[in-house]
Design a protein around this motif. Structure first.
Motif, PDB file in Angstrom:
ATOM      1  N   HIS A 284     -17.827  14.910 -51.967  1.00 16.02           N
ATOM      2  CA  HIS A 284     -18.722  14.240 -51.032  1.00 16.02           C
ATOM      3  C   HIS A 284     -18.220  14.406 -49.596  1.00 16.02           C
ATOM      4  N   ALA A 285     -19.131  14.333 -48.641  1.00 17.05           N
ATOM      5  CA  ALA A 285     -18.756  14.507 -47.232  1.00 17.05           C
ATOM      6  C   ALA A 285     -17.873  13.371 -46.726  1.00 17.05           C
ATOM      7  N   SER A 286     -17.987  12.191 -47.300  1.00  7.12           N
ATOM      8  CA  SER A 286     -17.198  11.044 -46.864  1.00  7.12           C
ATOM      9  C   SER A 286     -15.828  11.056 -47.538  1.00  7.12           C
ATOM     10  N   ALA A 287     -14.767  10.990 -46.734  1.00  5.38           N
ATOM     11  CA  ALA A 287     -13.412  10.973 -47.292  1.00  5.38           C
ATOM     12  C   ALA A 287     -13.179   9.717 -48.135  1.00  5.38           C
ATOM     13  N   SER A 288     -13.743   8.584 -47.722  1.00  8.15           N
ATOM     14  CA  SER A 288     -13.575   7.350 -48.490  1.00  8.15           C
ATOM     15  C   SER A 288     -14.203   7.474 -49.867  1.00  8.15           C
ATOM     16  N   VAL A 289     -15.377   8.097 -49.930  1.00  9.17           N
ATOM     17  CA  VAL A 289     -16.043   8.282 -51.223  1.00  9.17           C
ATOM     18  C   VAL A 289     -15.223   9.233 -52.087  1.00  9.17           C
ATOM     19  N   ARG A 290     -14.718  10.318 -51.509  1.00  8.26           N
ATOM     20  CA  ARG A 290     -13.900  11.259 -52.286  1.00  8.26           C
ATOM     21  C   ARG A 290     -12.661  10.560 -52.850  1.00  8.26           C
ATOM     22  N   ALA A 291     -12.001   9.780 -52.015  1.00 13.33           N
ATOM     23  CA  ALA A 291     -10.784   9.096 -52.469  1.00 13.33           C
ATOM     24  C   ALA A 291     -11.106   8.086 -53.564  1.00 13.33           C
ATOM     25  N   ARG A 292     -12.182   7.309 -53.393  1.00 16.03           N
ATOM     26  CA  ARG A 292     -12.547   6.309 -54.409  1.00 16.03           C
ATOM     27  C   ARG A 292     -12.949   6.986 -55.718  1.00 16.03           C
ATOM     28  N   ALA A 293     -13.604   8.150 -55.624  1.00 14.53           N
ATOM     29  CA  ALA A 293     -13.992   8.858 -56.836  1.00 14.53           C
ATOM     30  C   ALA A 293     -12.763   9.330 -57.603  1.00 14.53           C
ATOM     31  N   LEU A 294     -11.784   9.852 -56.890  1.00 17.50           N
ATOM     32  CA  LEU A 294     -10.543  10.272 -57.546  1.00 17.50           C
ATOM     33  C   LEU A 294      -9.821   9.084 -58.164  1.00 17.50           C
ATOM     34  N   PRO A 317      -5.770  12.191 -45.644  1.00 11.60           N
ATOM     35  CA  PRO A 317      -4.575  11.743 -46.368  1.00 11.60           C
ATOM     36  C   PRO A 317      -4.887  10.876 -47.579  1.00 11.60           C
ATOM     37  N   GLY A 318      -5.911  10.018 -47.476  1.00 15.33           N
ATOM     38  CA  GLY A 318      -6.239   9.152 -48.604  1.00 15.33           C
ATOM     39  C   GLY A 318      -6.686   9.923 -49.823  1.00 15.33           C
ATOM     40  N   VAL A 319      -7.397  11.020 -49.612  1.00 17.34           N
ATOM     41  CA  VAL A 319      -7.856  11.846 -50.729  1.00 17.34           C
ATOM     42  C   VAL A 319      -6.671  12.527 -51.397  1.00 17.34           C
ATOM     43  N   VAL A 320      -5.760  13.081 -50.594  1.00 15.55           N
ATOM     44  CA  VAL A 320      -4.573  13.737 -51.154  1.00 15.55           C
ATOM     45  C   VAL A 320      -3.711  12.725 -51.903  1.00 15.55           C
ATOM     46  N   ARG A 321      -3.623  11.522 -51.367  1.00 16.07           N
ATOM     47  CA  ARG A 321      -2.828  10.487 -52.036  1.00 16.07           C
ATOM     48  C   ARG A 321      -3.405  10.177 -53.415  1.00 16.07           C
ATOM     49  N   GLU A 322      -4.729  10.022 -53.497  1.00 15.17           N
ATOM     50  CA  GLU A 322      -5.351   9.716 -54.786  1.00 15.17           C
ATOM     51  C   GLU A 322      -5.250  10.894 -55.743  1.00 15.17           C
ATOM     52  N   ALA A 323      -5.406  12.109 -55.244  1.00 14.92           N
ATOM     53  CA  ALA A 323      -5.269  13.286 -56.103  1.00 14.92           C
ATOM     54  C   ALA A 323      -3.854  13.389 -56.651  1.00 14.92           C
ATOM     55  N   THR A 324      -2.873  13.090 -55.825  1.00 17.09           N
ATOM     56  CA  THR A 324      -1.474  13.137 -56.269  1.00 17.09           C
ATOM     57  C   THR A 324      -1.215  12.095 -57.341  1.00 17.09           C
ATOM     58  N   LEU A 325      -1.697  10.876 -57.118  1.00 22.53           N
ATOM     59  CA  LEU A 325      -1.506   9.824 -58.114  1.00 22.53           C
ATOM     60  C   LEU A 325      -2.148  10.190 -59.449  1.00 22.53           C
ATOM     61  N   ALA A 326      -3.328  10.810 -59.370  1.00 23.85           N
ATOM     62  CA  ALA A 326      -4.016  11.196 -60.607  1.00 23.85           C
ATOM     63  C   ALA A 326      -3.261  12.293 -61.352  1.00 23.85           C
ATOM     64  N   LEU A 327      -2.614  13.203 -60.609  1.00 22.46           N
ATOM     65  CA  LEU A 327      -1.951  14.350 -61.231  1.00 22.46           C
ATOM     66  C   LEU A 327      -0.507  14.075 -61.638  1.00 22.46           C
ATOM     67  N   ARG A 356       2.191  18.044 -47.504  1.00 19.53           N
ATOM     68  CA  ARG A 356       3.582  18.280 -47.894  1.00 19.53           C
ATOM     69  C   ARG A 356       4.123  17.132 -48.737  1.00 19.53           C
ATOM     70  N   VAL A 357       3.767  15.905 -48.359  1.00 17.53           N
ATOM     71  CA  VAL A 357       4.229  14.751 -49.129  1.00 17.53           C
ATOM     72  C   VAL A 357       3.662  14.785 -50.543  1.00 17.53           C
ATOM     73  N   GLY A 358       2.366  15.065 -50.672  1.00 18.38           N
ATOM     74  CA  GLY A 358       1.766  15.151 -52.005  1.00 18.38           C
ATOM     75  C   GLY A 358       2.413  16.221 -52.857  1.00 18.38           C
ATOM     76  N   ALA A 359       2.663  17.390 -52.263  1.00 17.21           N
ATOM     77  CA  ALA A 359       3.310  18.478 -53.009  1.00 17.21           C
ATOM     78  C   ALA A 359       4.713  18.071 -53.440  1.00 17.21           C
ATOM     79  N   PHE A 360       5.450  17.427 -52.554  1.00 19.02           N
ATOM     80  CA  PHE A 360       6.820  17.036 -52.902  1.00 19.02           C
ATOM     81  C   PHE A 360       6.832  15.989 -54.013  1.00 19.02           C
ATOM     82  N   ARG A 361       5.910  15.045 -53.983  1.00 20.16           N
ATOM     83  CA  ARG A 361       5.867  14.030 -55.047  1.00 20.16           C
ATOM     84  C   ARG A 361       5.653  14.670 -56.407  1.00 20.16           C
ATOM     85  N   LEU A 362       4.766  15.658 -56.465  1.00 20.03           N
ATOM     86  CA  LEU A 362       4.500  16.322 -57.746  1.00 20.03           C
ATOM     87  C   LEU A 362       5.691  17.161 -58.186  1.00 20.03           C
TER      88      LEU A 362
END
Length: 450
Positions: A284-294, A317-327, A356-362
């Motif tokens: 979705h175009a909205s970052a908040s919607v993308r993050a909430r969906a993840l 950043p919020g989208v990457v944070r949620e993607a990282t948590l999911a993965l 970079r933070v998301g990659a390092f966490r994984l």
């Protein structure tokens, strides 16, 4: 001669007492400085003699409060007797912050009880400075007394719950306001402040009260609230009114521009099959919607590594944070090569910090040599916090079961990070990895620190 009350920072009086006990000096800008020195003198007889004079100077009453918890019994009892005679309502309001701060120490209960008793006869207007005091302990104390004495109307209590940043005050005032109107039925005066509050606890209280107020239909708009606790209360009220929150969430998620809170709400009360409504929203175009969906997909435990990998490069950043948590639970399935590439270089020439933070966490979750390789790489990162994080991971790193002993890359990586270790610890790490550096191995009689 009576001095103007100017008690200032309550901590300053405690620091002054400690400083004067170590080194007597005449503090500038204080009424009767020599008397202040005597009140804090190391000799208990001098402190006790000074108390009788101090009560004539209201600006020195904070030091009398300090003496109410004196370690010498005679000084302590004399100070309490004099304070009891000197405190009126205005003085109690001014002394309350110091009394509550000092009350956290031993023998401080007397002053709290004394000031609390005097304040019970104060007017709501006299409480105003305490209601907005920066110390949350003072605000809790004042609001608790006001509730017990019935000094505030339900509308005032509701506004206090909506205004204050402290959760204890929010709960105390919201519950008191709703308990008061439950007897009279005048919900309108408290609902608007609570429902319009910025803090979620006050909004949740207001939403829950909609059922008792007979305004169940108003709860629907809060199903998509940004706060999870408010959404949960709204679902309860809607169900009690015969509505179906899940059906509403599903319809909203099919809209062109769904409310981000509705996306989270679908996952909170939906089923795994509802993931089909969430997957289209990750683009979705909205970052908040993308993050909430993840986040919703993670809650529903529906994670597809292949489909989520591109979101690790999202500009938000919020989208990457949620993607990282999911993965993270599936970190072993994420290719480490592309993640390592994202650790190289800083913004604007390289990848942004949140990527970079998301990659390092994984990579850190992978463990083994992958964890060490990533941690050593970020030791040169342009971001200080990421560098410190990497250094901590390197210092805690140990070879894991399944690693090949004698791996030369381990030696090369530890060599690049040798500034983080003493010679002893570095040679021990090398020995643990099966590399030269500890000829005979550590023994139980070794006197070196581990």
């Amino acid at each position: 001669m009576d001095q103007e009350i100017g008690f200032g920072d309550p901590r300053a009086w405690i620091r002054l007492d400690e400083a004067l006990r170590r080194e007597p000096y005449a503090p500038a800008g204080l009424a009767e400085p020599q008397l202040a020195v005597a009140l804090c003198h190391r000799d208990g007889r001098i402190r006790e003699a000074a108390l009788q004079q101090a009560v004539g100077y209201r600006a020195l009453l904070p030091l009398v409060v300090v003496r109410c918890a004196d370690w010498v019994g005679q000084v302590r009892e004399r100070a309490r007797e004099l304070l009891r005679e000197a405190v009126d309502t205005d003085t109690a309001v001014a002394l309350a912050p110091l009394v509550l701060l000092f009350g956290r120490r031993g023998r401080g209960a007397f002053a709290i009880e004394l000031v609390g008793g005097v304040l019970r006869s104060a007017s709501p207007e006299q409480f105003d400075p305490l209601f907005v005091h920066p110390d949350r302990a003072v605000r809790r104390f004042a609001h608790r007394l006001a509730v017990e004495e019935g000094l505030l109307s339900p509308a005032q209590l509701a506004r206090a719950a909506a205004r204050d940043a402290d959760t204890v005050v929010q709960n105390l005032c919201a519950e008191a306001a709703l308990a008061a109107v439950a007897k009279t039925g005048g919900y309108d005066e408290v609902l608007e402040p609570l429902l319009g509050a910025r803090n979620p606890r006050a909004r949740a209280s207001g939403v829950t009260a909609l059922r008792a107020a007979g305004q169940v239909e108003r709860a629907e708009k809060f199903l998509g609230d940004r706060s999870g606790v408010v959404r949960a209360c709204a679902r309860y009220v809607v169900r009690q009114g015969g509505g179906d929150p899940l059906a509403l969430y599903r319809a909203w998620c099919l809209a062109v521009d769904p409310v981000p809170g509705a996306v989270s709400g679908l996952a909170e009360c939906g089923e795994r099959g509802d993931a089909a409504l969430l997957w289209p929203l990750v683009s979705h175009a909205s970052a908040s919607v993308r993050a909430r969906a993840l986040g919703g997909l993670r809650v529903l435990d529906v994670v597809d590594v292949r489909r989520m990998l591109p979101l690790l490069d999202d500009p938000a950043p919020g989208v990457v944070r949620e993607a990282t948590l999911a993965l993270l639970p599936s970190a072993g399935l994420v290719p480490d090569g592309p993640l390592m590439e994202r650790l190289v270089g800083g913004w604007p020439k390289g990848w942004p910090r949140h990527v970079r933070v998301g990659a390092f966490r994984l990579l850190d979750a992978r463990g083994g040599i992958v964890r060490l390789r990533a941690a050593v790489t970020v030791l040169d990162d342009p971001d200080e916090r990421l560098r410190v994080w990497g250094a901590q991971v390197v210092q805690r790193w140990h070879p894991e079961e399944g690693m090949t002993p004698g791996d030369a890359e381990v030696g090369e990586l530890l060599g690049r990070a040798r500034h983080l270790f003493s010679d002893y610890v570095l040679t021990r790490r090398l020995w643990e990895a099966g590399l030269p550096g500890w000829p005979a191995g550590p023994s139980s009689s070794d006197s070196h620190p581990s």
